[in-house]
Design an enzyme around this catalytic site. Structure first.
Site, short mmCIF file in Angstrom:
data_model
loop_
_atom_site.label_atom_id
_atom_site.label_comp_id
_atom_site.label_asym_id
_atom_site.label_seq_id
_atom_site.Cartn_x
_atom_site.Cartn_y
_atom_site.Cartn_z
N CYS A 1 -37.52 47.92 -23.86
CA CYS A 1 -38.70 47.12 -23.50
C CYS A 1 -39.98 47.92 -23.72
CB CYS A 1 -38.59 46.67 -22.05
SG CYS A 1 -39.91 45.55 -21.53
N CYS B 1 -36.11 44.73 -14.02
CA CYS B 1 -36.89 43.65 -13.42
C CYS B 1 -36.24 42.28 -13.48
CB CYS B 1 -38.28 43.60 -14.07
SG CYS B 1 -38.26 43.27 -15.86
#
Length: 343
Positions: A96, A190
């Site tokens: 990410c 997350c």
């Protein structure tokens, strides 16, 4: 500075990115914020985008919103699912950071004419290398090893020399930001609500009873599905007649088997990496390496040939998992790393 330089700050709605934006504005930069919609966890963005907007309003900056859910799914989420299905252990945060937080975000910075990109990560940089944070309990350098070195001169990390407890105290002392100081810490991954296996069950068959075998291939027990296990795990499977703890040594997705053994069998002394991301051109060197986020660095010798790094460890490391990141450090300087393909 005589002419204001523009910096784009990644805004999550948390205390770290909020204080980062505030500090940069106080330094005289022309600051703009960016909230990125990444995963599609229900209800997540409604809460966090509102917090990011509240933070931007307080600092007095414009907040852009970028919907990157499709890109996130392709470059982070689907590889996360696929890696577990292959019997490996993924590291979605490093992907990410490269592809979205320091990939798509730097492209957006170019679009709005921002010279710099800033985030609330606890890490340092001199424009050539990354360095560990002063607060070693919050250091995030391990997860940033994979970002493109070409963008390092454009990155700013306002919290690199600060400690988390001081950032919370600062927010608590500023009228209007008190609520940010008491927000719960964000989760390590997350998009995982509870456990990674609960998430995997929505996409692949996780609960599939299989055999537990020893190093010689003898069937000695039963497990509930290979995706429930990572290297080093010692619970959740049966071993007939065992008196000593057994640990997962290897995962065979093709046969839905896990190989287990004693703790001493877990010790790893040699590791191979591919898809290297090095911040200089050294090919053979002595350094230290971190083979998992919450582990200490160990001394090693590294030799790189044809983008494959072979690491000889000075001491055995337990729980080394294929698919994880392996990161090299020269004292507090991050010099590169890669992805474990063999241990």
């Amino acid at each position: 500075m005589s002419i204001k330089e523009r910096v784009l700050v990644g805004m999550s709605g948390g205390v770290d990115s909020t204080i980062s934006a505030l500090l940069l504005k106080e330094e005289g930069y022309e600051v703009e914020g960016l909230y990125m919609k990444l995963h599609s966890k229900p209800g997540y963005h409604e809460i966090h985008q509102a917090r990011a907007q509240k933070a931007a309003d307080f600092v007095g900056i414009k907040l852009h919103v970028l919907d990157l859910q499709k890109t996130f799914n392709e470059k982070v989420f689907q590889p996360f699912i696929d890696t577990y299905a292959e019997g490996k252990t993924p590291n979605p945060c490093a992907l990410c950071n490269r592809n979205l937080k320091f990939g798509e975000m730097i492209r957006f910075a170019d679009e709005i004419g921002a010279q710099y990109l800033a985030t609330g990560h606890y890490i340092n940089s001199d424009g050539t290398y990354l360095y560990t944070a002063s607060d070693d309990t919050k250091d995030q350098s391990y997860f940033l090893f994979y970002i493109n070195k070409e963008i390092l001169p454009r990155l700013k990390f306002p919290l690199g020399e600060r400690h988390k407890k001081d950032i919370k105290k600062l927010a608590a002392s500023i009228e209007g930001l008190e609520s940010f100081s008491s927000q719960a810490e964000s989760s390590e991954i997350c998009f995982v609500e509870t456990t990674y296996t609960d998430l995997l069950k929505e996409y692949v068959e996780v609960d599939k009873i299989g055999e537990v075998v020893d190093k010689e291939g003898n069937v000695i027990g039963e497990h509930k599905g290979y995706m429930h296990y990572t290297i080093g795990k010692r619970k959740g499977f049966t071993v007939k007649g065992a008196h000593d703890p057994h640990f997962v040594l290897k995962i065979n997705p093709e046969t839905n088997q896990i190989v287990v053994g004693k703790k001493e069998d877990l010790a790893c002394y040699k590791v191979k990496l591919n898809n290297l991301n090095m911040f200089d051109d050294r090919k053979e060197f002595d350094t230290t390496v971190k083979l998992r986020y919450r582990t200490k660095s160990v001394k090693c010798h590294v030799k790189i040939v044809d983008d494959i790094a072979t690491i000889e460890l000075e001491e055995g490391v337990f729980g080394v998992a294929v698919g994880q990141a392996s990161v090299f450090y020269d004292d507090n300087k991050l010099i590169g790393g890669g992805w474990i393909i063999e241990s």
